[in-house]
Write a protein that holds these residues in place. Structure first.
Motif, short mmCIF file in Angstrom:
data_model
loop_
_atom_site.label_atom_id
_atom_site.label_comp_id
_atom_site.label_asym_id
_atom_site.label_seq_id
_atom_site.Cartn_x
_atom_site.Cartn_y
_atom_site.Cartn_z
N SER A 101 0.84 -1.20 0.00
CA SER A 101 0.00 0.00 0.00
C SER A 101 0.88 1.25 0.00
N HIS A 102 0.27 2.36 -0.37
CA HIS A 102 1.00 3.62 -0.35
C HIS A 102 1.46 3.96 1.08
N GLU A 105 -3.83 8.58 4.90
CA GLU A 105 -4.92 8.25 3.96
C GLU A 105 -4.51 7.19 2.96
N SER A 106 -3.26 6.74 3.01
CA SER A 106 -2.72 5.74 2.09
C SER A 106 -2.93 6.13 0.63
N VAL A 107 -2.49 7.37 0.31
CA VAL A 107 -2.51 7.84 -1.07
C VAL A 107 -1.08 8.20 -1.48
N ASP A 108 -0.85 8.22 -2.77
CA ASP A 108 0.47 8.57 -3.29
C ASP A 108 0.63 10.08 -3.21
N PRO A 109 1.57 10.59 -2.42
CA PRO A 109 1.67 12.05 -2.28
C PRO A 109 2.23 12.70 -3.53
N PRO A 110 1.70 13.84 -3.94
CA PRO A 110 2.34 14.58 -5.04
C PRO A 110 3.70 15.09 -4.57
N LEU A 111 4.69 15.04 -5.45
CA LEU A 111 6.05 15.41 -5.08
C LEU A 111 6.61 16.42 -6.07
N LEU A 112 7.50 17.27 -5.58
CA LEU A 112 8.40 18.04 -6.41
C LEU A 112 9.80 17.82 -5.85
N GLN A 113 10.69 17.31 -6.68
CA GLN A 113 12.05 16.98 -6.25
C GLN A 113 13.02 17.99 -6.83
#
Length: 308
Positions: A126-127, A210-218
């Motif tokens: 899971s995320h 919430e077990s969701v894929d977090p938006p990222l900026l790298q």
């Protein structure tokens, strides 16, 4: 600062290229004294680290001095920019250049929506499990394990992660469910071989809850402008040499031999793309006073404890 969008050959947006000038030393700065590192924010210690002799990991001590340079992100802004990593990238780029305590210094950088962190999640994980496993534990001290997590690109918070029932996390959990969660801003530091969270500790905690894929900026350095022209010439030279090699083969064996464009062309595209996206080592400045000064800072921030 000059900004330009970086896209793939199919037009897919990858990130925002930042060309920074006249910023000789950043406010959030990495200093080195042999195998010892210091990350400081406006001359105040944020993180001390020691690479072990076997190069299997890093001992770290995290202070409570880190403060994000990103102002609080309102929920209405999250809704307005939801689903648009390009607009978020421009917004965060402005925070990075305007703040005196961001890690930007002169050179070329990429603020990218893509991250190797996502590649390590197995389909049956899971995320929440994946991102929890990516977080480096420990406060104030801990260990980044390069042996067990070789090249897994872990995430090191610059302050303790808030609990799921923290008020800020609760607010962000609603945004995570709605799909309007602002991105988590990460900075890849090669000397630690992991990402530091520059902004978004509570947002990452909400995504995990919430077990969701977090938006990222790298954020990471890319090929410096001084080397860019020479590297482009090298890539083009490789392409031309490949076409010449295939032409010689065609002259000997006839037109059944391909002209080489079908293989050399995509290679050229990949090489040119990497010049705008590939990670370059993080700059570290020599620590004034060297190892002796590092040890004095360590004694002060650890209150004389025997660390590492």
């Amino acid at each position: 600062m000059q900004r330009s969008d970086v896209t793939r050959d199919d037009g897919t947006w990858v990130g925002l290229s930042l060309d920074v000038q006249d910023r000789h030393q950043p406010g959030l700065c990495v200093f080195s004294a042999g195998p010892r590192l210091l990350v400081s924010r406006l001359s105040r210690p944020v993180l001390l680290a020691v690479v072990d002799e076997q190069l299997e990991g890093v001992d770290f001590w995290r202070t409570d001095e880190y403060r994000s340079f990103v102002p609080p992100l309102r929920a209405d802004v999250g809704r307005a920019l939801a689903g648009s990593p390009e607009r978020w990238a421009h917004r965060f780029a402005q925070y990075l250049i305007d703040s005196p305590d961001s890690p930007l210094h002169e050179g070329r950088w990429l603020l990218s929506r893509e991250s190797p962190l996502r590649r390590w999640r197995h389909a049956d994980t899971s995320h929440a499990e994946h991102w929890s496993s990516m977080l480096v534990d420990g406060h104030p001290d801990g260990y980044i394990d390069w042996f067990f997590h070789s090249h897994s690109w872990e995430v090191l918070p610059l302050r303790p992660m808030p609990d799921a029932d923290d008020s800020r996390v609760k607010a962000y959990r609603k945004q995570a469910r709605e799909g309007t969660l602002p991105p988590v801003l990460l900075w890849w530091v090669s000397g630690l071989d992991c990402h530091l969270i520059l902004d978004g500790h509570a947002r990452l905690a909400a995504a995990i809850a919430e077990s969701v894929d977090p938006p990222l900026l790298q954020l990471h350095r890319t090929v410096p402008r001084d080397d860019l022209a020479a590297r482009i010439n090298e890539a083009v030279g490789f392409y031309e040499n490949e076409l010449a090699r295939f032409a010689e083969l065609r002259a000997v064996h006839g037109p059944t031999v391909p002209d080489g464009a079908a293989t050399a062309g995509p290679q050229l595209v990949r090489l040119l793309h990497d010049l705008n996206t590939a990670e370059q080592p993080t700059w570290a400045w020599p620590l004034p006073g060297g190892e002796g000064q590092w040890r004095r800072i360590a004694r002060e921030v650890t209150a004389g404890q025997d660390w590492p």
